[in-house]
Write a protein that holds these residues in place. Sequence first.
Motif, PDB file in Angstrom:
ATOM      1  N   GLU A 180     -28.771   1.794 -38.632  1.00 24.86           N
ATOM      2  CA  GLU A 180     -27.681   2.744 -38.384  1.00 24.86           C
ATOM      3  C   GLU A 180     -26.675   2.242 -37.358  1.00 24.86           C
ATOM      4  N   GLY A 181     -26.789   0.981 -36.967  1.00 28.06           N
ATOM      5  CA  GLY A 181     -25.781   0.387 -36.081  1.00 28.06           C
ATOM      6  C   GLY A 181     -25.780   0.946 -34.671  1.00 28.06           C
ATOM      7  N   ARG A 182     -26.953   1.186 -34.100  1.00 27.70           N
ATOM      8  CA  ARG A 182     -27.054   1.767 -32.762  1.00 27.70           C
ATOM      9  C   ARG A 182     -27.390   0.728 -31.687  1.00 27.70           C
ATOM     10  N   LEU A 183     -27.292  -0.546 -32.008  1.00 27.43           N
ATOM     11  CA  LEU A 183     -27.790  -1.574 -31.097  1.00 27.43           C
ATOM     12  C   LEU A 183     -27.011  -1.644 -29.788  1.00 27.43           C
ATOM     13  N   ALA A 184     -25.690  -1.509 -29.855  1.00 29.55           N
ATOM     14  CA  ALA A 184     -24.887  -1.584 -28.631  1.00 29.55           C
ATOM     15  C   ALA A 184     -25.279  -0.486 -27.651  1.00 29.55           C
ATOM     16  N   GLU A 185     -25.615   0.688 -28.166  1.00 24.70           N
ATOM     17  CA  GLU A 185     -26.018   1.793 -27.296  1.00 24.70           C
ATOM     18  C   GLU A 185     -27.316   1.493 -26.553  1.00 24.70           C
ATOM     19  N   LEU A 186     -28.107   0.579 -27.114  1.00 30.92           N
ATOM     20  CA  LEU A 186     -29.388   0.228 -26.506  1.00 30.92           C
ATOM     21  C   LEU A 186     -29.279  -0.957 -25.557  1.00 30.92           C
ATOM     22  N   GLY A 187     -28.053  -1.446 -25.334  1.00 34.77           N
ATOM     23  CA  GLY A 187     -27.849  -2.518 -24.381  1.00 34.77           C
ATOM     24  C   GLY A 187     -27.919  -3.908 -24.955  1.00 34.77           C
ATOM     25  N   ILE A 188     -27.909  -4.031 -26.273  1.00 33.20           N
ATOM     26  CA  ILE A 188     -27.991  -5.346 -26.915  1.00 33.20           C
ATOM     27  C   ILE A 188     -26.578  -5.913 -27.065  1.00 33.20           C
ATOM     28  N   PRO A 189     -26.316  -7.114 -26.562  1.00 33.09           N
ATOM     29  CA  PRO A 189     -24.963  -7.681 -26.617  1.00 33.09           C
ATOM     30  C   PRO A 189     -24.460  -7.852 -28.050  1.00 33.09           C
ATOM     31  N   ASP A 190     -23.148  -7.816 -28.199  1.00 33.03           N
ATOM     32  CA  ASP A 190     -22.533  -7.963 -29.521  1.00 33.03           C
ATOM     33  C   ASP A 190     -22.996  -9.243 -30.207  1.00 33.03           C
TER      34      ASP A 190
END
Length: 397
Positions: A81-91
């Motif tokens: 669902e594309g939530r990785l940035a919210e979890l602190g994972i760099p682009d």
Amino acid sequence: MERRTFAPRPGWEARLEAVGMLWHGAVPEHPVPWAQGDAPVPYWAEDTGYSFTPAEIAALEQASQHLTDCVLAATEYAITEGRLAELGIPDFMEEAVRESWDRDDPSVYMRLDLAYRTGEAPQLLEVNGQTPTSLLEAAVCQWQWLEDRQAAGELAGSCGQWNTVHEALGEQWAHLKAARGLGEVTFCAAPIDEDVATVTYLRELANAAGIHSTFLEVDALGLAPGEPYLLDGWPRPIRNLMWLWPFEFAWDARDGEALARTQTRFIEPLWKAVTSSKGLLALLHELYPDDPHILPASLTPGMLRTPAVQKPLYSREGQNVILPGAAMTPGDYAGYPLMEQAYTELPTFSAPDGPRYPVLGVWAAGSEVCGLGIREGRGRVTDNRASFAPHWVEGER
């Protein structure tokens, strides 16, 4: 759950060292406070143990397996669902993390930390998905402790322990060799006794499953222009790396983007960066809002209308945590974004030098729970001063 004290075993330090545990005392990695002003308190709580009934362990095992399934489902949800940035994972890491999940890169182990008060539902505090330690203590040392106490007549021979960690990890390595074709692994850790012993133990289990292995310190890992793999010190390409080193340390380093480009496959896999983010606790609450085992949590501090604990998205050993009405604990993660989780009370047990607050660490091999270890803190944040305490189950056999 009850706490009981014992006289130390004769030569207990040598007993632990015989199975590879060298950090049983108050060492820099575990600077346990001094007791009575005259002697350091060991990290290994030799004189302490926690007892459980078979019914308690059955309930803990059922809840922990349920939580493990939820954690893996939430990991998939965050990735798809594309939530990785919210979890602190760099682009620059996002595509590599997604590909790792899509390949079903294999996992060996993880640990779930739970708050448990007798008669109540266990509650998930956090997930140690990528670099869980206290493994040797849980799998080997506390089993030795139990057998010694039974041999001395201090515990009944009918007592057991929720502990098939050793067997389950061996089976997981054997599965990875047979079903996934894993034939060779480089094991890697920082030059710290606990970390080296952890990967050495995992390496021995892999060797027993027929997997060839080598060992390398973290600083000896290499890169070369045009080389698709990370390199060892010879230099030879590393195709599979069991790396006891936090991903966030790597991606924050000068050559961090190499983590996303390399063809080296990591154990634990890159998708475990999602599982290890404290932000996943908020997604768990989003997915399972009425689950009694999952505390309310939010990616936006201040959103919960209840006393809450604030935690950095990535941190270890209780660093940079803010309890309700308290200052932030010391640590190296102050620059990371914070999430919040509803505050829950840990059980409190009395000891001569002050209260103890146990946290239950449930181990999983692959995706199956297999045993229990306990860290008891001297404060309500379980930090690197918390001791490891063994446990037993009354009348199990």
